[in-house]
Design an enzyme around this catalytic site. Structure first.
Site, short mmCIF file in Angstrom:
data_model
loop_
_atom_site.label_atom_id
_atom_site.label_comp_id
_atom_site.label_asym_id
_atom_site.label_seq_id
_atom_site.Cartn_x
_atom_site.Cartn_y
_atom_site.Cartn_z
N GLY A 48 0.91 -1.23 0.17
CA GLY A 48 -0.04 -0.01 -0.05
C GLY A 48 0.91 1.19 0.05
O GLY A 48 1.89 1.36 -0.54
N LEU A 52 -3.94 -5.80 -4.35
CA LEU A 52 -3.11 -4.65 -4.28
C LEU A 52 -1.66 -5.31 -3.92
O LEU A 52 -1.69 -5.91 -2.82
CB LEU A 52 -3.55 -3.69 -3.35
CG LEU A 52 -2.65 -2.31 -3.17
CD1 LEU A 52 -2.32 -1.65 -4.46
CD2 LEU A 52 -2.94 -1.44 -1.97
N ASP A 53 -0.70 -4.89 -4.55
CA ASP A 53 0.88 -5.35 -4.32
C ASP A 53 1.00 -6.88 -4.12
O ASP A 53 1.72 -7.14 -3.28
CB ASP A 53 1.39 -4.44 -3.20
CG ASP A 53 1.22 -2.93 -3.52
OD1 ASP A 53 1.23 -2.63 -4.78
OD2 ASP A 53 1.06 -2.02 -2.60
N ALA A 54 -0.02 -7.59 -4.74
CA ALA A 54 0.14 -9.02 -4.41
C ALA A 54 0.49 -9.86 -5.57
O ALA A 54 0.39 -11.30 -5.52
CB ALA A 54 -0.91 -9.63 -3.66
#
Length: 295
Positions: free
Chosen positions: A212, A238-240
């Site tokens: 994040g 998100l960001d994964a």
């Protein structure tokens, strides 16, 4: 060889993933030999946890007497023999790939990528830069690259039309890679799915830590001794997304957040350029949430 006596470095590159079993390498090697393929690079990986096999093979294009389209058609027979779930690509390094870069206000990654492209370090052309601010337009224009500005409303619930405009612009270039070079907007799910396997993001943290916003501030608050950056494929989570490349740099108790940001920018540039290059060279094979990178 070329007329000047220099070996042609143009390659046909086969990247493949399939259920593991006996005889895969033999079938691929036999096929390449039958078409006259001179293998200049070969890499293999068998994953015992998933039972999946991965390979990347590069042959001199000049050694093969047929074009890439005919070669793909012939290889389909081999892919069918290996297994119905086979995932493969066969590309010609002589075909110039295209990259579109999405940016906001942070300039360091854009400067680095444009500089590397100008210096011939990236096997692609930068087709365009798209920004949700005008701040970086002079940077793109200094390199002779088209810049498009898309205005994003402050209210996230009203950004649908802006993302539609971004989608239209990006798709008009039919890019092999869409690079989020510190593009501080979360792509909606439909764009994540549309550009799956092509959209690359640089996150200024060693994921999965500090996902994040404001990861350097999160790291400073936790008193970490290592900060890093992660290049990953973009997914709706998100960001994964599957990780392509990561690196770290050591910090200590005397470093303020501003120091971490300054030092972290160097890692971000390196990690993003490596990840993008490997993607463009068909060195990254995605399987589920993981990647195999034949770097």
């Amino acid at each position: 060889m070329s007329s000047a006596g220099v070996i042609d470095d143009r390659r046909y590159v086969l990247s493949l993933g399939c259920p593991d079993r006996t005889g895969i390498v033999a079938k691929i090697s036999t096929f390449l030999a039958e078409v006259g393929g001179w293998i200049v690079e070969a890499a293999y990986h068998a994953d015992p946890d998933t039972g999946w096999f991965f390979t990347r093979q590069a042959v001199r294009a000049s050694s093969v007497g047929i074009g890439i389209d005919e070669l793909r058609a012939k290889f389909q027979t081999v892919a069918d023999e290996i297994g119905a779930d086979t995932e493969w690509t066969l590309t010609d390094s002589g075909e110039r790939k295209r990259v579109v870069i999405l940016v906001s206000k942070e300039a360091h990654c854009l400067h680095d990528l444009l500089g590397r492209a100008a210096g011939g370090e990236l096997p692609a052309e930068i087709s365009a830069v798209i920004g949700n601010h005008k701040s970086l337009e002079p940077v793109a224009k200094a390199h002779g690259i088209t810049f498009h500005h898309v205005d994003f409303p402050k209210d996230p619930s009203e950004r649908g039309p802006a993302f539609d405009e971004v989608k239209t612009l990006v798709d008009s270039y039919d890019p092999h890679a869409v690079v989020l070079a510190r593009f501080m907007q979360v792509l909606p799910q439909d764009l994540c799915e549309r550009w799956a396997g092509r959209a690359l993001n640089i996150h200024h943290s060693f994921l999965p830590s500090f996902v994040g916003a404001r990861p350097y501030h999160q790291a400073f608050a936790r008193g970490v001794k290592l900060i890093g950056a992660t290049c990953h494929y973009v997914t709706a989570e998100l960001d994964a997304g599957p990780i392509v490349e990561q690196d770290v740099i050591r910090v200590d108790h005397s470093d303020e957040t501003t120091d971490m940001v300054r030092q972290g920018r160097d890692i971000e540039k390196l990690v993003l350029s490596r990840g993008l290059r490997w993607h463009l060279e068909d060195r990254v094979l995605v399987h589920g949430r993981k990647t195999v990178v034949f770097s």
